[in-house]
Scaffold this motif. Structure first.
Motif, PDB file in Angstrom:
ATOM      1  N   ALA A   1       0.833  -1.199   0.000  1.00  0.00           N
ATOM      2  CA  ALA A   1       0.000   0.000   0.000  1.00  0.00           C
ATOM      3  C   ALA A   1       0.873   1.256   0.000  1.00  0.00           C
ATOM      4  CB  ALA A   1      -0.941  -0.004   1.205  1.00  0.00           C
ATOM      5  N   GLU A   2       1.897   1.252   0.839  1.00  0.00           N
ATOM      6  CA  GLU A   2       2.809   2.404   0.916  1.00  0.00           C
ATOM      7  C   GLU A   2       3.520   2.637  -0.415  1.00  0.00           C
ATOM      8  OE1 GLU A   2       6.839   3.769   3.352  1.00  0.00           O
ATOM      9  OE2 GLU A   2       5.663   2.087   4.112  1.00  0.00           O
ATOM     10  N   LEU A   3       3.860   1.546  -1.112  1.00  0.00           N
ATOM     11  CA  LEU A   3       4.574   1.643  -2.383  1.00  0.00           C
ATOM     12  C   LEU A   3       3.639   1.771  -3.582  1.00  0.00           C
ATOM     13  CD1 LEU A   3       7.216  -1.111  -1.578  1.00  0.00           C
ATOM     14  CD2 LEU A   3       7.694   1.343  -1.840  1.00  0.00           C
ATOM     15  N   GLY A   4       2.312   1.707  -3.329  1.00  0.00           N
ATOM     16  CA  GLY A   4       1.340   1.822  -4.408  1.00  0.00           C
ATOM     17  C   GLY A   4       1.317   0.604  -5.327  1.00  0.00           C
ATOM     18  N   LEU A   5       1.528  -0.591  -4.746  1.00  0.00           N
ATOM     19  CA  LEU A   5       1.604  -1.828  -5.528  1.00  0.00           C
ATOM     20  C   LEU A   5       0.588  -2.854  -5.065  1.00  0.00           C
ATOM     21  CD1 LEU A   5       5.496  -2.214  -5.553  1.00  0.00           C
ATOM     22  CD2 LEU A   5       4.053  -1.366  -7.424  1.00  0.00           C
ATOM     23  N   LYS A   6       0.377  -3.857  -5.919  1.00  0.00           N
ATOM     24  CA  LYS A   6      -0.428  -5.017  -5.538  1.00  0.00           C
ATOM     25  C   LYS A   6       0.316  -6.278  -5.967  1.00  0.00           C
ATOM     26  CE  LYS A   6      -3.457  -4.860  -9.625  1.00  0.00           C
ATOM     27  NZ  LYS A   6      -2.500  -4.118 -10.420  1.00  0.00           N
ATOM     28  N   ASP A   7      -0.125  -7.421  -5.464  1.00  0.00           N
ATOM     29  CA  ASP A   7       0.519  -8.691  -5.776  1.00  0.00           C
ATOM     30  C   ASP A   7       0.584  -8.909  -7.284  1.00  0.00           C
ATOM     31  OD1 ASP A   7       1.720 -11.142  -4.896  1.00  0.00           O
ATOM     32  OD2 ASP A   7      -0.136 -12.188  -5.415  1.00  0.00           O
ATOM     33  N   LYS A   8       1.732  -9.348  -7.751  1.00  0.00           N
ATOM     34  CA  LYS A   8       2.028  -9.681  -9.157  1.00  0.00           C
ATOM     35  C   LYS A   8       2.299  -8.460 -10.033  1.00  0.00           C
ATOM     36  CE  LYS A   8       1.374 -14.129  -8.438  1.00  0.00           C
ATOM     37  NZ  LYS A   8       2.491 -14.964  -8.105  1.00  0.00           N
ATOM     38  N   ASP A   9       2.300  -7.231  -9.456  1.00  0.00           N
ATOM     39  CA  ASP A   9       2.733  -6.073 -10.238  1.00  0.00           C
ATOM     40  C   ASP A   9       4.191  -6.276 -10.648  1.00  0.00           C
ATOM     41  OD1 ASP A   9       0.351  -4.695 -10.164  1.00  0.00           O
ATOM     42  OD2 ASP A   9       0.997  -3.220  -8.665  1.00  0.00           O
ATOM     43  N   ILE A  10       4.569  -5.647 -11.755  1.00  0.00           N
ATOM     44  CA  ILE A  10       5.942  -5.696 -12.245  1.00  0.00           C
ATOM     45  C   ILE A  10       6.513  -4.281 -12.139  1.00  0.00           C
ATOM     46  CG2 ILE A  10       7.439  -6.170 -14.226  1.00  0.00           C
ATOM     47  CD1 ILE A  10       6.089  -8.692 -13.181  1.00  0.00           C
ATOM     48  N   VAL A  11       7.704  -4.169 -11.527  1.00  0.00           N
ATOM     49  CA  VAL A  11       8.329  -2.866 -11.315  1.00  0.00           C
ATOM     50  C   VAL A  11       9.778  -2.896 -11.790  1.00  0.00           C
ATOM     51  CG1 VAL A  11       6.839  -2.325  -9.339  1.00  0.00           C
ATOM     52  CG2 VAL A  11       9.054  -3.424  -8.949  1.00  0.00           C
ATOM     53  N   LYS A  12      10.410  -1.727 -11.715  1.00  0.00           N
ATOM     54  CA  LYS A  12      11.846  -1.590 -11.961  1.00  0.00           C
ATOM     55  C   LYS A  12      12.488  -1.217 -10.634  1.00  0.00           C
ATOM     56  CE  LYS A  12      11.231   0.230 -16.600  1.00  0.00           C
ATOM     57  NZ  LYS A  12      11.566   1.281 -17.553  1.00  0.00           N
ATOM     58  N   VAL A  13      13.697  -1.711 -10.403  1.00  0.00           N
ATOM     59  CA  VAL A  13      14.441  -1.304  -9.206  1.00  0.00           C
ATOM     60  C   VAL A  13      15.810  -0.770  -9.601  1.00  0.00           C
ATOM     61  CG1 VAL A  13      13.264  -2.892  -7.630  1.00  0.00           C
ATOM     62  CG2 VAL A  13      15.390  -3.601  -8.685  1.00  0.00           C
ATOM     63  N   ARG A  14      16.231   0.259  -8.887  1.00  0.00           N
ATOM     64  CA  ARG A  14      17.545   0.853  -9.092  1.00  0.00           C
ATOM     65  C   ARG A  14      18.506   0.340  -8.030  1.00  0.00           C
ATOM     66  NH1 ARG A  14      16.507   6.110  -9.176  1.00  0.00           N
ATOM     67  NH2 ARG A  14      16.718   6.279 -11.423  1.00  0.00           N
ATOM     68  N   CYS A  15      19.654  -0.117  -8.508  1.00  0.00           N
ATOM     69  CA  CYS A  15      20.762  -0.493  -7.632  1.00  0.00           C
ATOM     70  C   CYS A  15      21.786   0.629  -7.761  1.00  0.00           C
ATOM     71  CB  CYS A  15      21.400  -1.806  -8.087  1.00  0.00           C
ATOM     72  SG  CYS A  15      20.255  -3.168  -8.324  1.00  0.00           S
TER      73      CYS A  15
END
Length: 190
Positions: A131-145
């Motif tokens: 909820a805090e990240l604005g996501l739900k199960d099985k959403d696909i996102v990008k992450v920065r390292c």
């Protein structure tokens, strides 16, 4: 900057079914906890087995507990080269049509017809985290390292359950490419 998400780098390992545990270690054998893992209820076991194909092998690959309904081997794609197999990149438990191999334990062997995958990049999170990240199960996102070899990973699966703890799981190939380790953080990019 979004919320920092802890990273867990996942080395090659396997999860075993009750049936296969009996064959590999003996009837009624119980897994021995070596250490608890970051995800609640998950643990690294003292027990190890060999992974064998016609082209190659890995000795002493760690079992992770608890037992699963179906035996599953998770390897990095560079591991697959040594074994001479082509595992699909999949979510945990999605084994249909994946290659197999032979597991060798102290009491017996199991020849698997399927069960080897390269686990897809994913982030475990609670419902509140999602909820805090604005996501739900099985959403696909990008992450920065961030860092010396910083990069952005696409196609990172959100796995949402209150049985999880917030953590992004990458395999050893992915961790090495970004020069990050367990305990470092990543962030979701929109």
């Amino acid at each position: 900057m979004s919320k920092p998400i802890p990273v867990g780098i996942s080395a090659r390992h396997l999860h075993v079914s009750r049936e296969h545990l009996d064959i590999l270690f003996g009837e009624g054998y119980q897994l021995t906890v070596k250490k608890d893992l970051s995800q609640p209820g998950q643990f690294a076991c003292e027990e190890q087995v060999d992974l064998v194909t016609e082209k190659g092998s890995f000795k002493k690959v760690r079992i992770l507990g608890p037992e699963r309904k179906q035996t599953q081997i998770e390897i990095a794609l560079t591991d697959a080269l040594k074994l001479g197999i082509k595992p699909p990149v999949r979510d945990s438990g999605d084994l249909k049509g994946s290659p197999g191999l032979t597991l060798v334990g102290p009491k017996g062997e199991v020849k698997l017809e399927e069960g080897v995958i390269a686990a897809c990049r994913h982030i475990h999170m609670t419902i509140a985290d999602a909820a805090e990240l604005g996501l739900k199960d099985k959403d696909i996102v990008k992450v920065r390292c961030n860092g010396e070899r910083g990069l952005i990973y696409d196609n990172v699966l959100a796995r949402v359950s209150d049985s999880f703890k917030l953590e992004c799981h990458l395999d050893t190939d992915e961790g090495n490419a970004a020069k990050i380790n367990t305990g470092n953080t990543v962030e979701i990019v929109k």
